[in-house]
Design a protein around this motif. Structure first.
Motif, PDB file in Angstrom:
ATOM      1  N   UNK A  71       0.837  -1.202   0.000  1.00 64.44           N
ATOM      2  CA  UNK A  71       0.000   0.000   0.000  1.00 64.44           C
ATOM      3  C   UNK A  71       0.874   1.254   0.000  1.00 64.44           C
ATOM      4  N   UNK A  72       0.224   2.433   0.138  1.00 67.54           N
ATOM      5  CA  UNK A  72       0.970   3.695   0.003  1.00 67.54           C
ATOM      6  C   UNK A  72       2.011   3.881   1.101  1.00 67.54           C
ATOM      7  N   UNK A  73       1.841   3.136   2.212  1.00 66.14           N
ATOM      8  CA  UNK A  73       2.852   3.217   3.284  1.00 66.14           C
ATOM      9  C   UNK A  73       3.858   2.078   3.204  1.00 66.14           C
ATOM     10  N   UNK A  74       3.842   1.400   2.077  1.00 66.64           N
ATOM     11  CA  UNK A  74       4.702   0.230   1.867  1.00 66.64           C
ATOM     12  C   UNK A  74       4.387  -0.931   2.787  1.00 66.64           C
ATOM     13  N   UNK A  75       3.184  -0.907   3.363  1.00 65.51           N
ATOM     14  CA  UNK A  75       2.769  -2.087   4.133  1.00 65.51           C
ATOM     15  C   UNK A  75       2.506  -3.221   3.145  1.00 65.51           C
ATOM     16  N   UNK A  76       2.949  -4.413   3.518  1.00 64.06           N
ATOM     17  CA  UNK A  76       2.866  -5.559   2.614  1.00 64.06           C
ATOM     18  C   UNK A  76       1.655  -6.437   2.961  1.00 64.06           C
ATOM     19  N   UNK A  77       0.953  -6.889   1.941  1.00 64.49           N
ATOM     20  CA  UNK A  77      -0.203  -7.768   2.140  1.00 64.49           C
ATOM     21  C   UNK A  77       0.019  -9.059   1.368  1.00 64.49           C
ATOM     22  N   UNK A  78      -0.115 -10.161   2.055  1.00 61.94           N
ATOM     23  CA  UNK A  78      -0.069 -11.456   1.374  1.00 61.94           C
ATOM     24  C   UNK A  78      -1.433 -11.652   0.699  1.00 61.94           C
ATOM     25  N   UNK A  79      -1.419 -11.861  -0.597  1.00 61.55           N
ATOM     26  CA  UNK A  79      -2.645 -11.812  -1.398  1.00 61.55           C
ATOM     27  C   UNK A  79      -3.239 -13.207  -1.603  1.00 61.55           C
ATOM     28  N   UNK A  80      -4.353 -13.476  -0.941  1.00 64.32           N
ATOM     29  CA  UNK A  80      -5.036 -14.762  -1.115  1.00 64.32           C
ATOM     30  C   UNK A  80      -6.243 -14.647  -2.056  1.00 64.32           C
ATOM     31  N   UNK A  81      -6.279 -13.557  -2.788  1.00 66.15           N
ATOM     32  CA  UNK A  81      -7.428 -13.312  -3.663  1.00 66.15           C
ATOM     33  C   UNK A  81      -7.006 -13.317  -5.145  1.00 66.15           C
ATOM     34  N   UNK A  82      -5.806 -12.801  -5.407  1.00 68.10           N
ATOM     35  CA  UNK A  82      -5.236 -12.769  -6.764  1.00 68.10           C
ATOM     36  C   UNK A  82      -6.171 -12.088  -7.769  1.00 68.10           C
ATOM     37  N   UNK A  83      -6.591 -10.871  -7.413  1.00 71.89           N
ATOM     38  CA  UNK A  83      -7.453 -10.124  -8.343  1.00 71.89           C
ATOM     39  C   UNK A  83      -8.744 -10.869  -8.643  1.00 71.89           C
ATOM     40  N   UNK A  84      -9.262 -11.584  -7.631  1.00 71.32           N
ATOM     41  CA  UNK A  84     -10.430 -12.469  -7.778  1.00 71.32           C
ATOM     42  C   UNK A  84     -10.160 -13.526  -8.871  1.00 71.32           C
ATOM     43  N   UNK A  85      -9.229 -14.384  -8.533  1.00 69.10           N
ATOM     44  CA  UNK A  85      -8.869 -15.558  -9.366  1.00 69.10           C
ATOM     45  C   UNK A  85      -8.253 -15.202 -10.716  1.00 69.10           C
ATOM     46  N   UNK A  86      -7.837 -13.957 -10.882  1.00 69.13           N
ATOM     47  CA  UNK A  86      -7.362 -13.551 -12.211  1.00 69.13           C
ATOM     48  C   UNK A  86      -5.835 -13.638 -12.361  1.00 69.13           C
ATOM     49  N   UNK A  87      -5.109 -13.338 -11.284  1.00 68.29           N
ATOM     50  CA  UNK A  87      -3.647 -13.276 -11.413  1.00 68.29           C
ATOM     51  C   UNK A  87      -3.078 -14.668 -11.139  1.00 68.29           C
ATOM     52  N   UNK A  88      -3.246 -15.552 -12.109  1.00 70.28           N
ATOM     53  CA  UNK A  88      -2.899 -16.963 -11.898  1.00 70.28           C
ATOM     54  C   UNK A  88      -1.420 -17.155 -11.602  1.00 70.28           C
TER      55      UNK A  88
END
Ligand SMILES: Cc1ncc(COP(=O)(O)O)c(C=O)c1O
Length: 396
Positions: A34-51
């Motif tokens: 995010x804008x504060x460089x906080x990191x998020x582990x992504x379990x959504x992948x753009x709603x199944x799009x970023x395979x």
């Protein structure tokens, strides 16, 4: 609130009164920042799009290479452009007969529109049968086959001649008749809560379609491209649809949709009238390059078979009294919580702890886990630990 967030609310059309509102600075692999460089582990992948996760090097390289050659040059279907042609040939190579011809679109819902039109042209009939709680997109045709009245009633009238049958109920197949042009189903029902076909249901649907001369359209926009342990989920059911609809994961993070059918069926769209289904940007060379790189990368890896092991890991690590059921297959997993509140809180709390989760459309008790196929076991273990810890806390 900073200016960007203000403009987001003021000038960008909103889809809900309560958007997540995370401001994204960059993304790489299975992480968002995010804008504060906080990191998020992504379990959504753009709603199944970023395979392949975010900005996979092979996808980025393919895009860059095409950027150096040409962008949009002509409407779909007129010029011979290497990337969309080779992508269509690659799909034909990996699909069973007679699925040898691909029509590339700009989105999943647009591919659904094409598939419905195709069923009408091939059969000369008008009726489309869809499933209760089905989701196929949001344009008027796709919304007409959405099996969830609360989301569509405000937009009526929709396309006449659409009928609904309950998913997984063989008895209801008698409603498929010689009036029916096509039966459209998700191979795994997404919005409904990741419901899988049971007891050879799809085989029975296909048989009924053959009996009455209707086309079977399978929507694999979400489960397709390896997410559920096979390249396409129908491959687990011993059938071949007449029309396969894909999108999301094919693009590796770029917008795409496609419907695939037999050449002799697809040919009905080109005559009487000619230009029966056209699009300016469908088959865009940069998008097609991204798709081809995505598909080739997935096919030459072990990512598809690894989804089964990753599913088992999630199922083992997410045994918790507040999770009532785990549905889905491979990396298309839904946690069914004890109530909608628990689901809401879990997603909210996870975000605070640097884990991105999200919802399903029609099942308020569900939390989606649809990460990139590239997610590591270590990352999954970490995510499951965060989820368990949140659920252990009294507030959730
Ligand atoms: C099963 C299914 N069909 C159709 C669509 C619509 O695709 P798009 O949002 O690319 O138009 C989606 C998107 O979520 C989907 O999951």
């Amino acid at each position: 609130m900073n200016q960007l967030n203000q403009f987001f609310k003021l000038h960008q059309a909103q889809t809900t009164p309560y958007p997540m509102g995370l401001t994204i600075k960059r993304a790489k692999g299975c992480y968002l920042y995010d804008q504060n460089n906080k990191r998020y582990l992504d379990l959504v992948a753009g709603v199944s799009a970023c395979s392949l996760g975010h900005r996979h090097p092979k996808v980025v390289r393919a895009i860059r290479k095409q950027l150096g050659k040409y962008l949009h040059v002509m409407v779909y279907g007129e010029f011979v452009q290497k990337e969309p042609v080779l992508l269509s040939a690659l799909l034909a190579d990996h699909l069973p007969d007679p699925l040898d011809t691909t029509y590339l679109t700009n989105s999943g819902t647009e591919a659904i529109e094409g598939a419905i039109k195709l069923a009408k042209r091939v059969t000369g009939r008008a009726e489309i049968i869809a499933a209760k709680d089905a989701y196929h997109g949001n344009t008027m045709g796709a919304m007409s086959v959405m099996g969830y009245e609360p989301r569509k009633s405000a937009y009526r009238p929709l396309i006449p001649g659409t009928r609904f049958i309950p998913f997984n109920e063989p008895k209801a197949l008698e409603h498929i008749t010689q009036q029916t042009a096509g039966v459209i189903l998700e191979t795994i029902q997404g919005g409904a809560g990741f419901l899988q076909p049971e007891n050879n249901y799809l085989k029975q649907v296909k048989k009924r379609c053959e009996e009455v001369g209707a086309l079977l359209i399978l929507d694999e926009i979400q489960p397709g491209i390896g997410r559920t342990g096979k390249l396409f989920a129908f491959m687990d059911h011993n059938i071949v649809p007449d029309v396969l609809v894909i999108g999301k994961g094919l693009g590796g993070g770029m917008p795409v949709g496609a419907f695939v059918a037999a050449q002799h069926h697809m040919a009905t769209l080109k005559e009487a009238p000619a230009l029966g289904h056209i699009t300016t940007f469908g088959g865009h060379p940069v998008i097609a390059a991204a798709c081809r790189a995505t598909l080739n990368t997935i096919l030459s890896s072990k990512l598809i078979e690894q989804t089964t092991k990753k599913e088992a890991l999630i199922r083992t690590l997410l045994v918790h009294p507040k999770i009532k059921e785990i549905r889905g297959k491979g990396l298309m997993i839904a946690l069914i919580m004890e109530d909608a509140n628990t689901a809401q809180n879990l997603v909210k709390e996870a975000l605070k702890k640097g884990l991105l989760l999200f919802f399903l459309l029609f099942e308020p008790k569900a939390v989606r886990i649809t990460p990139a196929l590239t997610i590591s076991e270590k990352q999954l273990k970490k995510a499951c630990k965060i989820i368990r810890n949140i659920l252990d806390e009294a507030s959730c």
